[in-house]
Scaffold this motif. Structure first.
Motif, PDB file in Angstrom:
ATOM      1  N   ASP A 280     -10.925  -5.355  -1.348  1.00  0.00           N
ATOM      2  CA  ASP A 280      -9.652  -4.984  -0.731  1.00  0.00           C
ATOM      3  C   ASP A 280      -8.737  -4.400  -1.809  1.00  0.00           C
ATOM      4  O   ASP A 280      -7.914  -5.105  -2.398  1.00  0.00           O
ATOM      5  CB  ASP A 280      -9.024  -6.223  -0.076  1.00  0.00           C
ATOM      6  CG  ASP A 280      -7.742  -5.922   0.679  1.00  0.00           C
ATOM      7  OD1 ASP A 280      -7.208  -4.799   0.572  1.00  0.00           O
ATOM      8  OD2 ASP A 280      -7.246  -6.832   1.384  1.00  0.00           O
TER       9      ASP A 280
ATOM     10  N   THR B 180       5.280  -1.574  -1.255  1.00  0.00           N
ATOM     11  CA  THR B 180       4.046  -1.123  -0.613  1.00  0.00           C
ATOM     12  C   THR B 180       3.574   0.246  -1.095  1.00  0.00           C
ATOM     13  O   THR B 180       2.492   0.692  -0.709  1.00  0.00           O
ATOM     14  CB  THR B 180       4.215  -1.059   0.914  1.00  0.00           C
ATOM     15  OG1 THR B 180       5.274  -0.144   1.235  1.00  0.00           O
ATOM     16  CG2 THR B 180       4.548  -2.438   1.480  1.00  0.00           C
ATOM     17  N   GLY B 181       4.395   0.930  -1.900  1.00  0.00           N
ATOM     18  CA  GLY B 181       4.011   2.267  -2.333  1.00  0.00           C
ATOM     19  C   GLY B 181       4.710   2.650  -3.621  1.00  0.00           C
ATOM     20  O   GLY B 181       5.380   1.834  -4.261  1.00  0.00           O
TER      21      GLY B 181
ATOM     22  N   ARG C  88      -3.547   7.019   1.090  1.00  0.00           N
ATOM     23  CA  ARG C  88      -2.127   7.187   0.774  1.00  0.00           C
ATOM     24  C   ARG C  88      -1.843   6.992  -0.711  1.00  0.00           C
ATOM     25  O   ARG C  88      -0.923   7.602  -1.262  1.00  0.00           O
ATOM     26  CB  ARG C  88      -1.270   6.244   1.616  1.00  0.00           C
ATOM     27  CG  ARG C  88      -1.424   4.752   1.313  1.00  0.00           C
ATOM     28  CD  ARG C  88      -0.664   3.934   2.344  1.00  0.00           C
ATOM     29  NE  ARG C  88      -0.685   2.509   2.047  1.00  0.00           N
ATOM     30  CZ  ARG C  88       0.209   1.886   1.286  1.00  0.00           C
ATOM     31  NH1 ARG C  88       1.196   2.596   0.731  1.00  0.00           N
ATOM     32  NH2 ARG C  88       0.128   0.591   1.080  1.00  0.00           N
ATOM     33  N   PHE C  89      -2.630   6.170  -1.367  1.00  0.00           N
ATOM     34  CA  PHE C  89      -2.417   5.965  -2.805  1.00  0.00           C
ATOM     35  C   PHE C  89      -2.864   7.193  -3.602  1.00  0.00           C
ATOM     36  O   PHE C  89      -2.293   7.493  -4.652  1.00  0.00           O
ATOM     37  CB  PHE C  89      -3.156   4.728  -3.289  1.00  0.00           C
ATOM     38  CG  PHE C  89      -2.627   3.444  -2.707  1.00  0.00           C
ATOM     39  CD1 PHE C  89      -1.301   3.076  -2.879  1.00  0.00           C
ATOM     40  CD2 PHE C  89      -3.443   2.617  -1.963  1.00  0.00           C
ATOM     41  CE1 PHE C  89      -0.804   1.909  -2.334  1.00  0.00           C
ATOM     42  CE2 PHE C  89      -2.961   1.438  -1.412  1.00  0.00           C
ATOM     43  CZ  PHE C  89      -1.633   1.077  -1.592  1.00  0.00           C
TER      44      PHE C  89
ATOM     45  N   LEU D 186      -1.240  -4.402  -4.634  1.00  0.00           N
ATOM     46  CA  LEU D 186       0.117  -4.784  -4.249  1.00  0.00           C
ATOM     47  C   LEU D 186       0.492  -6.166  -4.766  1.00  0.00           C
ATOM     48  O   LEU D 186       1.642  -6.393  -5.163  1.00  0.00           O
ATOM     49  CB  LEU D 186       0.271  -4.713  -2.729  1.00  0.00           C
ATOM     50  CG  LEU D 186       0.099  -3.317  -2.114  1.00  0.00           C
ATOM     51  CD1 LEU D 186       0.435  -3.345  -0.627  1.00  0.00           C
ATOM     52  CD2 LEU D 186       0.940  -2.274  -2.838  1.00  0.00           C
TER      53      LEU D 186
ATOM     54  N   PRO E  39      -7.543   3.474  -0.318  1.00  0.00           N
ATOM     55  CA  PRO E  39      -6.740   4.063   0.764  1.00  0.00           C
ATOM     56  C   PRO E  39      -6.158   5.418   0.375  1.00  0.00           C
ATOM     57  O   PRO E  39      -5.636   5.597  -0.729  1.00  0.00           O
ATOM     58  CB  PRO E  39      -5.645   3.016   0.991  1.00  0.00           C
ATOM     59  CG  PRO E  39      -6.288   1.728   0.601  1.00  0.00           C
ATOM     60  CD  PRO E  39      -7.170   2.074  -0.573  1.00  0.00           C
TER      61      PRO E  39
ATOM     62  N   GLU F  83      -6.160  -2.391  -1.725  1.00  0.00           N
ATOM     63  CA  GLU F  83      -4.724  -2.418  -1.474  1.00  0.00           C
ATOM     64  C   GLU F  83      -4.123  -3.777  -1.786  1.00  0.00           C
ATOM     65  O   GLU F  83      -3.069  -3.871  -2.429  1.00  0.00           O
ATOM     66  CB  GLU F  83      -4.427  -2.028  -0.029  1.00  0.00           C
ATOM     67  CG  GLU F  83      -2.942  -2.052   0.304  1.00  0.00           C
ATOM     68  CD  GLU F  83      -2.611  -1.400   1.633  1.00  0.00           C
ATOM     69  OE1 GLU F  83      -1.532  -1.689   2.172  1.00  0.00           O
ATOM     70  OE2 GLU F  83      -3.427  -0.587   2.128  1.00  0.00           O
ATOM     71  N   SER F  84      -4.759  -4.850  -1.364  1.00  0.00           N
ATOM     72  CA  SER F  84      -4.210  -6.187  -1.600  1.00  0.00           C
ATOM     73  C   SER F  84      -4.164  -6.515  -3.083  1.00  0.00           C
ATOM     74  O   SER F  84      -3.172  -7.065  -3.576  1.00  0.00           O
ATOM     75  CB  SER F  84      -5.035  -7.245  -0.849  1.00  0.00           C
ATOM     76  OG  SER F  84      -4.860  -7.121   0.544  1.00  0.00           O
TER      77      SER F  84
END
Length: 370
Positions: free
Chosen positions: A297, A45-46, A335-336, A303, A333, A299-300
């Protein structure tokens, strides 16, 4: 589309590429998915540290690979020069990258040097050949991984986009098919920066650019791929690429992603459908599919690209640039961005490049001109 939106999409494409590169650093090149899950868990996830016995050993989560290092070199050149300056880019490669290499795979920035860059080192450093005589036959995406910046810079000028990308690509990769697929990816990314969506209609827009002579692909069909009229002359070649098929791939992938009768579940298994290896003909269909399926999206898309194993770093880099161009930097996002090393510097460079794209010449009233 207004300048602010163009800038947001342009910066989103640039930062998407850097994020995708860094996300793949830890779990790079696992062809045994059971081994990947054992080392990194059921779902990455990261950002992650590379393991000491794997590629990029010694680097830390959020850092860039050598692909990201080269991408940054070209980005810095574009921002400082304002335009693509091949001599300036080559000088930077001579001074800032090649002295750090020794021609072996496990060396240099990022801890690993790809096939095409190793060949460049041999021809440029060992054989002392001039730039322009340094290209090899690697069938990988390394040229795309840096020239995507040129696609962003010249998103509003498809002809110049194609010329710049082709010229830069052949510095390291000279196979005509690889170069044509590299230019095609850039043409797709450029349209996404302009506000087009990666869907079943995008290739028709690209083919209009072929017909107008703005993209250097040869085509004999009429509109919508209908056969040519009897007696119609062979059209003059607009450029070196014999077939426009590389421009058709993205819309076929987008159609597959939208078709309810075609499901790849979970989406990370796109790597198994189109192939996990490094070759460009495995990487591009998977990146296009993910970027179309998760067009809104980020993030999707990212990932699923990373968790598919194999050459997941390139897959993530290419897919994330495409989705970043569709959602814009404002919808990546946080966080990325926060977890990326040198994020503030990279975002500043991305913003400076985006400002060059969004100029007074920006098309108004949507994309009706294309």
């Amino acid at each position: 589309m207004n300048d602010a939106t163009i800038r947001d999409r342009a910066a989103g494409a640039v930062m998407g590429a850097f994020i995708g590169d860094a996300m793949g650093l830890g779990p790079h090149w696992y062809y045994d998915l059971h081994e990947l899950r054992r080392d990194y868990g059921a779902w990455i996830t990261g950002y992650t540290d590379p393991r000491p016995d794997r590629y990029h050993a010694g680097l830390k989560a959020g850092q860039l690979s050598q692909a990201g290092f080269i991408l940054k070199l070209l980005l810095q050149s574009l921002v400082e020069r304002g335009e693509y300056d091949e001599a300036d880019f080559c000088r930077r490669m001579d001074e800032e990258l090649l002295p750090l290499l020794d021609g072996t795979p496990v060396c240099g920035p990022g801890g690993y040097t790809s096939q095409s860059i190793r060949e460049l080192w041999r021809q440029r450093v060992e054989q002392k050949l001039p730039w322009g005589k340094t290209g090899g036959h690697a069938d990988t995406t390394e040229a795309i991984e840096r020239t995507l910046i040129l696609a962003v810079r010249y998103a509003l000028d498809p002809s110049r986009l194609a010329t710049a990308i082709a010229g830069n690509a052949v510095l390291t990769q000279i196979d005509d098919t690889v170069v044509s697929m590299t230019v095609a990816y850039g043409a797709v990314l450029g349209l996404l920066v302009r506000g087009h969506r990666l869907d079943a209609h995008l290739s028709a827009t690209l083919m209009k650019l072929v017909k107008s002579g703005e993209l250097p692909f040869h085509a004999v069909t009429s509109d919508n791929l209908h056969p040519p009229r009897p007696g119609a002359p062979d059209p003059p070649r607009a450029g070196k690429f014999a077939s426009p098929d590389a421009l058709l791939t993205p819309s076929y992938m987008a159609a597959a992603a939208a078709d309810p009768d075609i499901r790849i579940e979970p989406a990370w298994k796109v790597s198994l459908v189109y192939g996990m290896p490094c070759a460009i003909y495995h990487q591009l269909p998977a990146a296009y599919y993910l970027a179309a399926r998760f067009h809104d999206d980020f993030e999707s898309a990212l990932l699923h690209a990373v968790n598919g194993g194999g050459q997941n770093q390139a897959r993530a880099m290419l897919a994330a640039a495409l989705v970043g161009a569709q959602v814009g930097l404002s919808r990546i996002p946080r966080r990325f961005l926060d977890g990326l090393e040198e994020s503030a510097t990279l975002q500043r460079l991305a913003a400076d490049l985006a400002a060059c794209v969004a100029s007074p010449a920006t098309l108004s009233g949507g994309e009706s001109a294309v």
